[in-house]
Design an enzyme around this catalytic site. Structure first.
Site, PDB file in Angstrom:
ATOM      1  N   TYR A  14      58.071 -24.826  40.494  1.00  0.00           N
ATOM      2  CA  TYR A  14      57.679 -23.432  40.761  1.00  0.00           C
ATOM      3  C   TYR A  14      58.629 -22.732  41.735  1.00  0.00           C
ATOM      4  O   TYR A  14      59.085 -21.615  41.497  1.00  0.00           O
ATOM      5  CB  TYR A  14      56.254 -23.444  41.320  1.00  0.00           C
ATOM      6  CG  TYR A  14      55.672 -22.095  41.609  1.00  0.00           C
ATOM      7  CD1 TYR A  14      55.337 -21.217  40.578  1.00  0.00           C
ATOM      8  CD2 TYR A  14      55.428 -21.685  42.922  1.00  0.00           C
ATOM      9  CE1 TYR A  14      54.793 -19.978  40.853  1.00  0.00           C
ATOM     10  CE2 TYR A  14      54.871 -20.459  43.201  1.00  0.00           C
ATOM     11  CZ  TYR A  14      54.558 -19.605  42.166  1.00  0.00           C
ATOM     12  OH  TYR A  14      54.008 -18.376  42.441  1.00  0.00           O
ATOM     13  N   GLU A  58      42.972 -22.258  40.954  1.00  0.00           N
ATOM     14  CA  GLU A  58      42.560 -21.564  42.171  1.00  0.00           C
ATOM     15  C   GLU A  58      43.261 -22.132  43.400  1.00  0.00           C
ATOM     16  O   GLU A  58      43.593 -23.298  43.469  1.00  0.00           O
ATOM     17  CB  GLU A  58      41.036 -21.638  42.338  1.00  0.00           C
ATOM     18  CG  GLU A  58      40.479 -23.019  42.615  1.00  0.00           C
ATOM     19  CD  GLU A  58      40.345 -23.897  41.369  1.00  0.00           C
ATOM     20  OE1 GLU A  58      40.776 -23.473  40.288  1.00  0.00           O
ATOM     21  OE2 GLU A  58      39.835 -25.023  41.493  1.00  0.00           O
TER      22      GLU A  58
HETATM   23  N1  GKE Z   1      43.771 -25.403  45.700  1.00  0.00           N
HETATM   24  C1  GKE Z   1      43.077 -26.171  46.556  1.00  0.00           C
HETATM   25  N2  GKE Z   1      41.809 -26.548  46.227  1.00  0.00           N
HETATM   26  N3  GKE Z   1      43.667 -26.561  47.689  1.00  0.00           N
HETATM   27  C2  GKE Z   1      42.960 -27.309  48.548  1.00  0.00           C
HETATM   28  C3  GKE Z   1      41.628 -27.697  48.289  1.00  0.00           C
HETATM   29  C4  GKE Z   1      41.041 -27.313  47.066  1.00  0.00           C
HETATM   30  O1  GKE Z   1      39.880 -27.625  46.761  1.00  0.00           O
HETATM   31  N4  GKE Z   1      41.189 -28.427  49.345  1.00  0.00           N
HETATM   32  C5  GKE Z   1      42.194 -28.475  50.217  1.00  0.00           C
HETATM   33  N5  GKE Z   1      43.278 -27.825  49.738  1.00  0.00           N
HETATM   34  C6  GKE Z   1      44.589 -27.768  50.381  1.00  0.00           C
HETATM   35  C7  GKE Z   1      45.769 -28.160  49.474  1.00  0.00           C
HETATM   36  O2  GKE Z   1      45.853 -29.561  49.336  1.00  0.00           O
HETATM   37  C8  GKE Z   1      46.920 -27.560  50.242  1.00  0.00           C
HETATM   38  O3  GKE Z   1      47.375 -28.445  51.215  1.00  0.00           O
HETATM   39  C9  GKE Z   1      46.301 -26.323  50.900  1.00  0.00           C
HETATM   40  O4  GKE Z   1      44.886 -26.462  50.786  1.00  0.00           O
HETATM   41  C10 GKE Z   1      46.714 -25.023  50.267  1.00  0.00           C
HETATM   42  O5  GKE Z   1      46.592 -25.176  48.859  1.00  0.00           O
HETATM   43  P1  GKE Z   1      46.791 -23.950  47.840  1.00  0.00           P
HETATM   44  O6  GKE Z   1      46.080 -22.766  48.376  1.00  0.00           O
HETATM   45  O7  GKE Z   1      46.379 -24.449  46.512  1.00  0.00           O
HETATM   46  O8  GKE Z   1      48.347 -23.691  47.758  1.00  0.00           O
HETATM   47  P2  GKE Z   1      49.604 -23.735  48.770  1.00  0.00           P
HETATM   48  O9  GKE Z   1      49.420 -22.807  49.918  1.00  0.00           O
HETATM   49  O10 GKE Z   1      49.930 -25.145  49.132  1.00  0.00           O
HETATM   50  O11 GKE Z   1      50.738 -23.256  47.815  1.00  0.00           O
HETATM   51  C11 GKE Z   1      50.703 -21.962  47.254  1.00  0.00           C
HETATM   52  O12 GKE Z   1      51.549 -21.180  48.012  1.00  0.00           O
HETATM   53  C12 GKE Z   1      51.721 -19.888  47.612  1.00  0.00           C
HETATM   54  C13 GKE Z   1      52.762 -19.261  48.499  1.00  0.00           C
HETATM   55  O13 GKE Z   1      52.410 -19.338  49.828  1.00  0.00           O
HETATM   56  C14 GKE Z   1      51.184 -22.126  45.839  1.00  0.00           C
HETATM   57  O14 GKE Z   1      50.172 -22.719  45.063  1.00  0.00           O
HETATM   58  C15 GKE Z   1      51.711 -20.902  45.239  1.00  0.00           C
HETATM   59  O15 GKE Z   1      50.876 -20.471  44.178  1.00  0.00           O
HETATM   60  C16 GKE Z   1      51.953 -19.721  46.116  1.00  0.00           C
HETATM   61  O16 GKE Z   1      53.196 -19.193  45.828  1.00  0.00           O
END
Ligand code: GKE
Length: 394
Positions: A154, A196
């Protein structure tokens, strides 16, 4: 922006695109909205917009579609991408990289149409992984994207497409603007299914506990990882400001309110009025250890930065997800909402994530567009004419 412009928004059936379309319509502009999802799967449908939906008319990987929607446009907002939270992007790198087709064809079409502005939605996932190894992270400055070591799949695609914007500007004079979004959340976003992000996922899990009375929650990782989360209204405002500014280089668009995932859960519990038993799933997708937005540049340029507090934004998000959740689940079925769906490479595109019962599965085989036969591509033609109705329309 002067009145009566024609604004093209790709990915308009998604979370940010749907809000951006609402914004430009209310400001009196003509909105051309495109999304590969059939119209009845758009997160918001704005009847006043000219909507190009589904895999024939709305697939912006297809240059013909890009040309058709860009004709006569003043501004283009390129938000279409096959993406999601960590559960999706860690397991679907090929699909994420295929967004390069959309970005390439859209920028070519925008250039050909002679638009005044081309906005590209990049991501904080472009930043060098070595700078994000510690939860107590120093906020990321724009220069931290180089030397390049972005999120695999990504992030590499985003970094490449950012540079394409730069070179189209330098070589062809296209007025490109690029924002690096930091984790955006809010109502009308993805809250289940596998794509999500953490704020919506945590709201959903807390709501499931409230509704079912089973007071426990699964958290991915150990909860110490840190992020900043930007509320959707700030995102829309920032896109507008950056697009109409003289900011030529990619710029952070994110909140600088750093929290741990444990603190995010605290907030959701407080809103839901519960305290839950926490279970940590250490082998779940985690992404980087820490990430925050350094807003020095955006402050310098715009004298503004995203300022909605996480508590205030989560309150609105929680309330919206609560209504969606209780319209779909009961106390007896609430547990079904928390089935994790991050199986490797199993996600078709686009929509609310993996849905094995989708009647469209046969044509969304692994996201390979029609015309790239042999690689798993489904023919979009089969689905022509199915984009009717607007279940969630406004
Ligand atoms: N999605 C998710 N779902 N994440 C979880 C959960 C859950 O149930 N429980 C804990 N987390 C944790 C993840 O393991 C990760 O460490 C953190 O929350 C944030 O996950 P996230 O919101 O899915 O995505 P990230 O911030 O790691 O990454 C996103 O960053 C953005 C840019 O800042 C990406 O998925 C991109 O879509 C995006 O560009």
């Amino acid at each position: 922006m002067p009145k009566s412009k024609t604004v093209v928004i790709t990915g308009a059936g998604g979370f940010i695109g749907g809000h951006l379309a609402a914004h430009f319509l209310s400001a009196g502009h003509k909105v051309v909205a495109a999304d590969i999802k059939p119209l009845d799967e758009w997160y918001q449908v704005h009847r006043k917009a000219q909507n190009h939906a589904g895999p024939v008319k709305g697939d912006c990987r297809d240059f013909k579609v890009c040309r058709a929607i860009c004709r006569g446009a003043d501004e283009v907002y390129q938000l279409a991408a096959d993406m999601g939270g960590m559960g999706f992007i860690e397991n679907n790198k090929a699909l994420c990289m295929l967004s390069v087709l959309t970005n390439t064809h859209m920028i070519l079409a925008a250039q050909e149409a002679g638009v005044d502005r081309f906005f590209y939605a990049s991501s904080a996932c472009v930043y060098n992984a070595d700078k994000q190894k510690n939860p107590n992270i120093t906020a990321l400055k724009e220069a931290d994207a180089y030397p390049g070591l972005p999120e695999d799949g990504y992030g590499w695609e985003k970094l490449f497409s950012e540079r394409m914007c730069r070179h189209f500007r330098e070589d062809f004079g296209l007025n490109t603007r690029v924002a690096r979004f930091h984790n955006v959340y809010g109502p009308e976003g993805t809250w289940e299914g596998g794509r999500e992000k953490a704020p919506a996922a945590i709201c959903r899990k807390v709501i499931a506990a409230v509704v079912s009375g089973k007071h426990e929650i699964e958290i991915w990782g150990d909860g110490t990882q840190t992020r900043s989360f930007m509320y959707i209204d700030d995102c829309v405002k920032g896109i507008n400001l950056i697009t109409h500014s003289g900011i030529l280089e990619p710029i952070n668009l994110g909140s600088s309110e750093l929290v741990s995932i444990n603190q995010l859960v605290d907030i959701a519990e407080e809103i839901g009025g519960v305290k839950l038993q926490r279970r940590y799933k250490l082998d779940a997708p985690k992404g980087v250890a820490g990430r925050n937005s350094d807003n020095t540049k955006i402050q310098q340029y715009l004298n503004w930065e995203p300022s909605t507090t996480l508590r205030a934004g989560m309150e609105k998000t929680y309330r919206w997800i609560f209504d969606e959740f209780t319209a779909k689940y009961t106390a007896k079925t609430a547990h079904k909402s928390s089935i994790s769906t991050f199986t490797k490479g199993s996600h078709p595109i686009p929509g609310d994530g993996f849905n094995p019962e989708s009647k469209f599965m046969d044509t969304w085989t692994q996201g390979i567009p029609a015309g790239y036969g042999g690689a798993g591509g489904g023919s979009g033609k089969k689905r022509a004419g199915k984009a009717v109705g607007a279940k969630r329309g406004k």
